[in-house]
Structure formats: C-alpha cells, structure tokens
Design a protein around this motif. Sequence first.
Motif, PDB file in Angstrom:
ATOM      1  N   SER A 154       0.805  -1.221   0.000  1.00 13.15           N
ATOM      2  CA  SER A 154       0.000   0.000   0.000  1.00 13.15           C
ATOM      3  C   SER A 154       0.837   1.270   0.000  1.00 13.15           C
ATOM      4  O   SER A 154       0.316   2.365   0.184  1.00 13.15           O
ATOM      5  CB  SER A 154      -0.921   0.006   1.231  1.00 13.15           C
ATOM      6  N   LYS A 177      -0.497   1.537 -10.953  1.00 16.15           N
ATOM      7  CA  LYS A 177      -1.292   2.443 -11.782  1.00 16.15           C
ATOM      8  C   LYS A 177      -0.658   2.617 -13.159  1.00 16.15           C
ATOM      9  O   LYS A 177      -1.340   2.627 -14.190  1.00 16.15           O
ATOM     10  CB  LYS A 177      -1.421   3.810 -11.103  1.00 16.15           C
ATOM     11  N   LYS A 219       1.644   1.808  -5.295  1.00 13.32           N
ATOM     12  CA  LYS A 219       0.429   2.292  -5.949  1.00 13.32           C
ATOM     13  C   LYS A 219       0.754   2.973  -7.281  1.00 13.32           C
ATOM     14  O   LYS A 219       0.038   2.805  -8.266  1.00 13.32           O
ATOM     15  CB  LYS A 219      -0.307   3.274  -5.025  1.00 13.32           C
TER      16      LYS A 219
END
Length: 219
Positions: free
Chosen positions: A60, A69, A65
């Motif tokens: 996390s 993405k 992230k």
Amino acid sequence: MKKWVITGALVAAAAVSLVAAPKAEASSAKYTIKQYRTVKKYKHGMKATFSYQLPQLKGSSAAIKKINKDIKKSLAAEKKNAKQLFNYAKDGANNGFKNLSYYDATTAKITYNKNNVVSFKSEMKWWAGGVAEDNIGSWTYSLKSGKKLTVYDVAQGSKASIKKKLVKGAKKFGAGTIYFESTNLKKMNFVLKKGKVYVYPQVYGYNMDKYFTLPSRYK
C-alpha cells in the motif's frame, strides 16, 4: 494489419485468476499476476480468444500504488485491440471463413526482483489471418520511488556510451535512418536479468523478440 503494442495492457474479461508469486527476497516486491481471458465464437466455427496477464505488486505504499497504476495505463489501448480482434473474426465468419481461431495472447513474467528494483517482461502473440505477429513489452521500476526506469538508469556507463551501444545493437538487426528518426532510444524495451540488461530494439516484425545485452548496474 495491426498496430504494434509495446507496453501490453488489460481488457475486461469473463474469467480472472491469480497466479501465486514466489516468496520475495529482501528489498524485493511480492506480486500477483492476474489472468484475463475472453473467448467469442461465431458462425462457421470461427473463434477469437483474447488473453492477458497483468502483473500487480502487493502493498500500500505510494511507490507500489504508482507502479501498479502505471502498468494499467495501457488498458484503453488493449481494449481497442480486443475489439479489433473480435471484429476480424466476425467479419471473417460473415465472409465465409470457416474453423479459424484468431488470438491475441499476452503473457508476463518477472525477470528481476531485488535491490529495490523490479523488472517484468511481457510477450504478445497475435494472429487474425495473414502473418502472425509477436511483440515484446517491459516494465522496470524503482521500488523506492515508483519511478519507471529507462535503459540509461540501469545500464553501466555514461549516457553517451550507452547510446552508442544502443545504436550499434539496433543496427545489428537492420535499423537504418528511418528507424532512428522515429525511435526514442530512451524508450527502448528492456528487462533486467542475471546481471545484464536485455534490450529489444524491435526493428522489424519478424525479429521483435531479438535482443542484445548490456552490462547492468544491478547484479
């Protein structure tokens, strides 16, 4: 017939499964590879299959992230390619083609996962009548910053010396003036593996899987 897809991507699919990753080493990333698959059948035995493996890192942190993405960015492009594949199969059936199986299949695997760097390689195989096509895609990132790394970030030597090697390597596979005018060497596909940088210049369709190697900063 079909435009090249360098980075690979994702399409909404009927079936999704997870492939367990091996245990991560120190300063490495745990990950999963999601399997997406869609099969459509048409009259006269015509069929088209789209499949795609999407790497995703576990965690996390902001860097994780950012990486996940970025890997997903080409989703829209792959969706269009899937539609194109299915349209070819449908048109073929309407034009009397029989018992052909068109496919667009991308597989992914990790090639390097330590020293706070992760590198994935994807291989795409595509056929919808005519000449079959193969393509190589890649992702290499810093696990600390989430930054996508270029060949200049990972190969040994100065930028000027690396550039000379990239040009020499591409010429080995037939690259000429047009290739170098249209290709940003910084964006060449590459993966890290066994202490080397494997560079895929992708000069022509028939040798998209050909590579040359450079010494790597990461062992």
